[in-house]
Enzyme design. Structure first.
Site, PDB file in Angstrom:
ATOM      1  N   CYS A  65       0.848  -1.192   0.000  1.00  0.00           N
ATOM      2  CA  CYS A  65       0.000   0.000   0.000  1.00  0.00           C
ATOM      3  C   CYS A  65       0.890   1.251   0.000  1.00  0.00           C
ATOM      4  O   CYS A  65       1.826   1.349   0.795  1.00  0.00           O
ATOM      5  CB  CYS A  65      -0.870  -0.014   1.252  1.00  0.00           C
ATOM      6  SG  CYS A  65      -1.868   1.469   1.444  1.00  0.00           S
ATOM      7  N   CYS A  68       0.411   3.085   3.646  1.00  0.00           N
ATOM      8  CA  CYS A  68       0.848   2.539   4.947  1.00  0.00           C
ATOM      9  C   CYS A  68       1.858   1.395   4.816  1.00  0.00           C
ATOM     10  O   CYS A  68       2.271   0.825   5.819  1.00  0.00           O
ATOM     11  CB  CYS A  68      -0.361   2.077   5.754  1.00  0.00           C
ATOM     12  SG  CYS A  68      -1.132   0.589   5.095  1.00  0.00           S
ATOM     13  N   CYS A 114      -7.413  -0.918   1.234  1.00  0.00           N
ATOM     14  CA  CYS A 114      -6.431  -1.451   2.173  1.00  0.00           C
ATOM     15  C   CYS A 114      -7.133  -1.625   3.517  1.00  0.00           C
ATOM     16  O   CYS A 114      -7.757  -0.694   4.018  1.00  0.00           O
ATOM     17  CB  CYS A 114      -5.266  -0.473   2.293  1.00  0.00           C
ATOM     18  SG  CYS A 114      -4.121  -0.891   3.609  1.00  0.00           S
ATOM     19  N   CYS A 117      -5.406   0.840   6.346  1.00  0.00           N
ATOM     20  CA  CYS A 117      -5.547   2.306   6.402  1.00  0.00           C
ATOM     21  C   CYS A 117      -6.727   2.834   5.583  1.00  0.00           C
ATOM     22  O   CYS A 117      -6.890   4.049   5.465  1.00  0.00           O
ATOM     23  CB  CYS A 117      -4.261   2.977   5.942  1.00  0.00           C
ATOM     24  SG  CYS A 117      -4.028   2.944   4.162  1.00  0.00           S
ATOM     25  N   CYS A 137      -8.789  -5.326  -9.808  1.00  0.00           N
ATOM     26  CA  CYS A 137      -8.383  -4.304 -10.767  1.00  0.00           C
ATOM     27  C   CYS A 137      -7.930  -3.096  -9.943  1.00  0.00           C
ATOM     28  O   CYS A 137      -8.745  -2.412  -9.321  1.00  0.00           O
ATOM     29  CB  CYS A 137      -9.602  -3.974 -11.629  1.00  0.00           C
ATOM     30  SG  CYS A 137      -9.283  -2.779 -12.908  1.00  0.00           S
TER      31      CYS A 137
HETATM   32 ZN   LIG Z   1      -2.824   1.048   3.510  1.00  0.00          ZN
END
Ligand SMILES: [Zn+2]
Length: 151
Positions: A65, A68, A114, A117, A137
């Site tokens: 990510c 984070c 995610c 976060c 996607c």
């Molecule tokens: Zn994240």
């Protein structure tokens, strides 16, 4: 392995618990991210098809990510979907991703975020390759490719 049925269950009954949570204010995210990363991950934006840096990359590594740094996907589950966005058949870990029903733009889709976060990543569709049949996607701008991990 997750299937479409699991995804629907998560979006209706609730998501798996993440290993940890990262929460920051809008100002903190804005200071940390580029304007395009901020628009996509924190304001649910979408990059133009075929514009993303990770779209045609098949280097080995782990996709984290951009907000984070939590691992989300890896190169072994990436495939070429021809859609113009990085595509995966599974998350790296079952609790890495969070799912929510998205009814914007007159369509019913499943948004993926995610789970650590809440960064917007993209959507998941039930038209991916076997055996999972899933196609995540994902916007390039919402991930960083960590190539170190492959070694
Ligand atoms: Zn994240």
């Amino acid at each position: 392995m997750l299937t479409w049925k699991d995804i629907i269950n998560f979006s209706v009954k609730g998501n798996p618990t993440p290993d940890k949570r990262v929460e920051k204010s809008e100002a903190e995210w804005r200071a940390q991210l580029t304007p395009e990363q901020f628009r996509i991950t924190r304001q649910k934006g979408t990059e133009r098809a075929h514009s993303g840096a990770l779209c045609t990359t098949y280097d080995e590594g782990q996709y984290n990510c951009v907000c984070c740094d939590t691992p989300l996907f890896d190169s072994t589950i990436k495939f070429s979907s021809g859609t113009g966005w990085p595509s995966f058949t599974q998350p790296i870990k079952e609790n890495a991703i969070k799912y929510e029903k998205d009814s914007t733009f007159g369509m019913v889709r499943v948004e993926v975020m995610c789970n650590t976060c809440d960064a917007h990543l993209g959507h998941v569709f039930p038209d991916g390759p076997e055996p999972s049949g899933l196609r995540y996607c994902i916007n390039s701008e919402s991930m960083v490719l960590d190539k170190e991990i492959a070694e």
